[in-house]
Write a protein that holds these residues in place. Sequence first.
Motif, PDB file in Angstrom:
ATOM      1  N   LYS A  30       0.832  -1.212   0.000  1.00 51.48           N
ATOM      2  CA  LYS A  30       0.000   0.000   0.000  1.00 51.48           C
ATOM      3  C   LYS A  30       0.866   1.262   0.000  1.00 51.48           C
ATOM      4  CE  LYS A  30      -4.334  -1.307   2.169  1.00 51.48           C
ATOM      5  NZ  LYS A  30      -5.132  -1.091   3.387  1.00 51.48           N
ATOM      6  N   SER A  31       1.941   1.253   0.753  1.00 50.97           N
ATOM      7  CA  SER A  31       2.826   2.414   0.833  1.00 50.97           C
ATOM      8  C   SER A  31       3.489   2.705  -0.511  1.00 50.97           C
ATOM      9  CB  SER A  31       3.879   2.182   1.910  1.00 50.97           C
ATOM     10  OG  SER A  31       4.810   3.227   1.926  1.00 50.97           O
ATOM     11  N   ILE A  32       4.072   1.674  -1.121  1.00 54.65           N
ATOM     12  CA  ILE A  32       4.772   1.853  -2.400  1.00 54.65           C
ATOM     13  C   ILE A  32       3.799   2.316  -3.481  1.00 54.65           C
ATOM     14  CG2 ILE A  32       6.017   0.631  -4.253  1.00 54.65           C
ATOM     15  CD1 ILE A  32       7.731   1.158  -1.771  1.00 54.65           C
ATOM     16  N   THR A  33       2.639   1.655  -3.573  1.00 63.11           N
ATOM     17  CA  THR A  33       1.679   2.024  -4.624  1.00 63.11           C
ATOM     18  C   THR A  33       1.123   3.423  -4.398  1.00 63.11           C
ATOM     19  OG1 THR A  33      -0.067   0.806  -3.450  1.00 63.11           O
ATOM     20  CG2 THR A  33       1.036  -0.325  -5.286  1.00 63.11           C
ATOM     21  N   THR A  34       0.901   3.795  -3.152  1.00 66.36           N
ATOM     22  CA  THR A  34       0.406   5.156  -2.869  1.00 66.36           C
ATOM     23  C   THR A  34       1.437   6.188  -3.293  1.00 66.36           C
ATOM     24  OG1 THR A  34      -1.019   4.394  -1.075  1.00 66.36           O
ATOM     25  CG2 THR A  34      -0.395   6.727  -1.069  1.00 66.36           C
ATOM     26  N   ASN A  35       2.706   5.967  -2.951  1.00 60.63           N
ATOM     27  CA  ASN A  35       3.753   6.916  -3.345  1.00 60.63           C
ATOM     28  C   ASN A  35       3.864   7.025  -4.863  1.00 60.63           C
ATOM     29  OD1 ASN A  35       4.455   7.656  -0.742  1.00 60.63           O
ATOM     30  ND2 ASN A  35       5.958   6.034  -0.548  1.00 60.63           N
ATOM     31  N   HIS A  36       3.823   5.886  -5.546  1.00 66.66           N
ATOM     32  CA  HIS A  36       3.875   5.920  -7.017  1.00 66.66           C
ATOM     33  C   HIS A  36       2.634   6.614  -7.586  1.00 66.66           C
ATOM     34  CE1 HIS A  36       7.508   3.681  -7.272  1.00 66.66           C
ATOM     35  NE2 HIS A  36       6.998   2.482  -7.096  1.00 66.66           N
ATOM     36  N   TYR A  37       1.486   6.377  -6.981  1.00 63.32           N
ATOM     37  CA  TYR A  37       0.258   6.984  -7.489  1.00 63.32           C
ATOM     38  C   TYR A  37       0.295   8.502  -7.305  1.00 63.32           C
ATOM     39  CZ  TYR A  37      -4.442   7.286  -9.196  1.00 63.32           C
ATOM     40  OH  TYR A  37      -5.531   7.593  -9.971  1.00 63.32           O
ATOM     41  N   ILE A  38       0.767   8.953  -6.155  1.00 55.44           N
ATOM     42  CA  ILE A  38       0.884  10.404  -5.928  1.00 55.44           C
ATOM     43  C   ILE A  38       1.779  11.026  -6.996  1.00 55.44           C
ATOM     44  CG2 ILE A  38       1.856  12.147  -4.364  1.00 55.44           C
ATOM     45  CD1 ILE A  38       0.827  10.317  -2.033  1.00 55.44           C
ATOM     46  N   HIS A  39       2.890  10.373  -7.305  1.00 56.36           N
ATOM     47  CA  HIS A  39       3.770  10.842  -8.383  1.00 56.36           C
ATOM     48  C   HIS A  39       2.989  10.892  -9.700  1.00 56.36           C
ATOM     49  CE1 HIS A  39       7.280  11.307 -10.964  1.00 56.36           C
ATOM     50  NE2 HIS A  39       6.799  10.291 -11.685  1.00 56.36           N
ATOM     51  N   GLY A  40       2.194   9.863  -9.974  1.00 59.59           N
ATOM     52  CA  GLY A  40       1.403   9.827 -11.205  1.00 59.59           C
ATOM     53  C   GLY A  40       0.397  10.959 -11.292  1.00 59.59           C
ATOM     54  N   VAL A  41      -0.203  11.319 -10.171  1.00 60.49           N
ATOM     55  CA  VAL A  41      -1.153  12.444 -10.154  1.00 60.49           C
ATOM     56  C   VAL A  41      -0.416  13.744 -10.450  1.00 60.49           C
ATOM     57  CG1 VAL A  41      -2.676  13.832  -8.670  1.00 60.49           C
ATOM     58  CG2 VAL A  41      -2.806  11.328  -8.588  1.00 60.49           C
ATOM     59  N   LYS A  42       0.728  13.934  -9.797  1.00 58.49           N
ATOM     60  CA  LYS A  42       1.471  15.193  -9.939  1.00 58.49           C
ATOM     61  C   LYS A  42       2.164  15.320 -11.295  1.00 58.49           C
ATOM     62  CE  LYS A  42       2.427  15.845  -5.039  1.00 58.49           C
ATOM     63  NZ  LYS A  42       3.459  15.855  -3.992  1.00 58.49           N
ATOM     64  N   GLU A  43       2.701  14.221 -11.804  1.00 55.44           N
ATOM     65  CA  GLU A  43       3.553  14.301 -12.987  1.00 55.44           C
ATOM     66  C   GLU A  43       2.936  13.736 -14.266  1.00 55.44           C
ATOM     67  OE1 GLU A  43       6.531  15.836 -12.819  1.00 55.44           O
ATOM     68  OE2 GLU A  43       6.285  16.176 -10.667  1.00 55.44           O
ATOM     69  N   LEU A  44       1.950  12.847 -14.134  1.00 57.57           N
ATOM     70  CA  LEU A  44       1.468  12.115 -15.310  1.00 57.57           C
ATOM     71  C   LEU A  44      -0.019  12.311 -15.603  1.00 57.57           C
ATOM     72  CD1 LEU A  44       3.357   8.784 -14.512  1.00 57.57           C
ATOM     73  CD2 LEU A  44       4.088  10.615 -16.067  1.00 57.57           C
ATOM     74  N   GLY A  45      -0.679  13.125 -14.791  1.00 59.32           N
ATOM     75  CA  GLY A  45      -2.085  13.410 -15.045  1.00 59.32           C
ATOM     76  C   GLY A  45      -3.053  12.320 -14.631  1.00 59.32           C
ATOM     77  N   TRP A  46      -2.635  11.433 -13.724  1.00 56.37           N
ATOM     78  CA  TRP A  46      -3.554  10.403 -13.252  1.00 56.37           C
ATOM     79  C   TRP A  46      -4.662  11.048 -12.438  1.00 56.37           C
ATOM     80  CZ3 TRP A  46       0.070   6.001 -11.101  1.00 56.37           C
ATOM     81  CH2 TRP A  46       0.851   5.517 -12.154  1.00 56.37           C
ATOM     82  N   GLY A  47      -5.824  10.399 -12.403  1.00 57.62           N
ATOM     83  CA  GLY A  47      -6.959  10.920 -11.645  1.00 57.62           C
ATOM     84  C   GLY A  47      -6.649  11.024 -10.164  1.00 57.62           C
TER      85      GLY A  47
END
Length: 160
Positions: A100-117
């Motif tokens: 959960k920690s790793i995926t959350t950190n990667h997801y936050i990066h995706g929101v900030k840098e890649l336009g993820w929802g």
Amino acid sequence: MQPSFPDRKDIRWKGFDYTSKAHYFVTVNIHDRLHLLGEMNNDEVQLTAAGQMVRDVLLQIPEQFEGTEITSMVIMPNHVHLVLFNEGNHHLPNIMRWFKSITTNHYIHGVKELGWGPFNRTLWQRNYFDHVIRTPKELQNIVDYIKGNPYRWAMKYNEI
């Protein structure tokens, strides 16, 4: 005045040693059931970039936790099912906390840098469901359930 907190039940099996050698059926849900990990195409899940990232992190579990193996998994639009075999070297809650920690950190990066929802406060629901698999028949039934999950989803939501 002390803030009041919800009365939360511990859903882990009381008295069970989660470092025991066993197959574990685990379900992890996205907070608020947001469809962030994929979209259904008939009875197949088309993973988003976020869903692909979650898959990649799941596949890293055996590298990070020696003596573990993912024997079955499916990533759905808003949840993940997996069967994790633990040789007995690691505590299941530690594995899930890492995931959960790793995926959350990667997801936050995706929101900030890649336009993820975006997500609301937290990516994953607070807890996860687990079930200790006790027999080969039960293991087969759960693997069949995991494999059939996309089809059942499509039927439920009339997507096929």
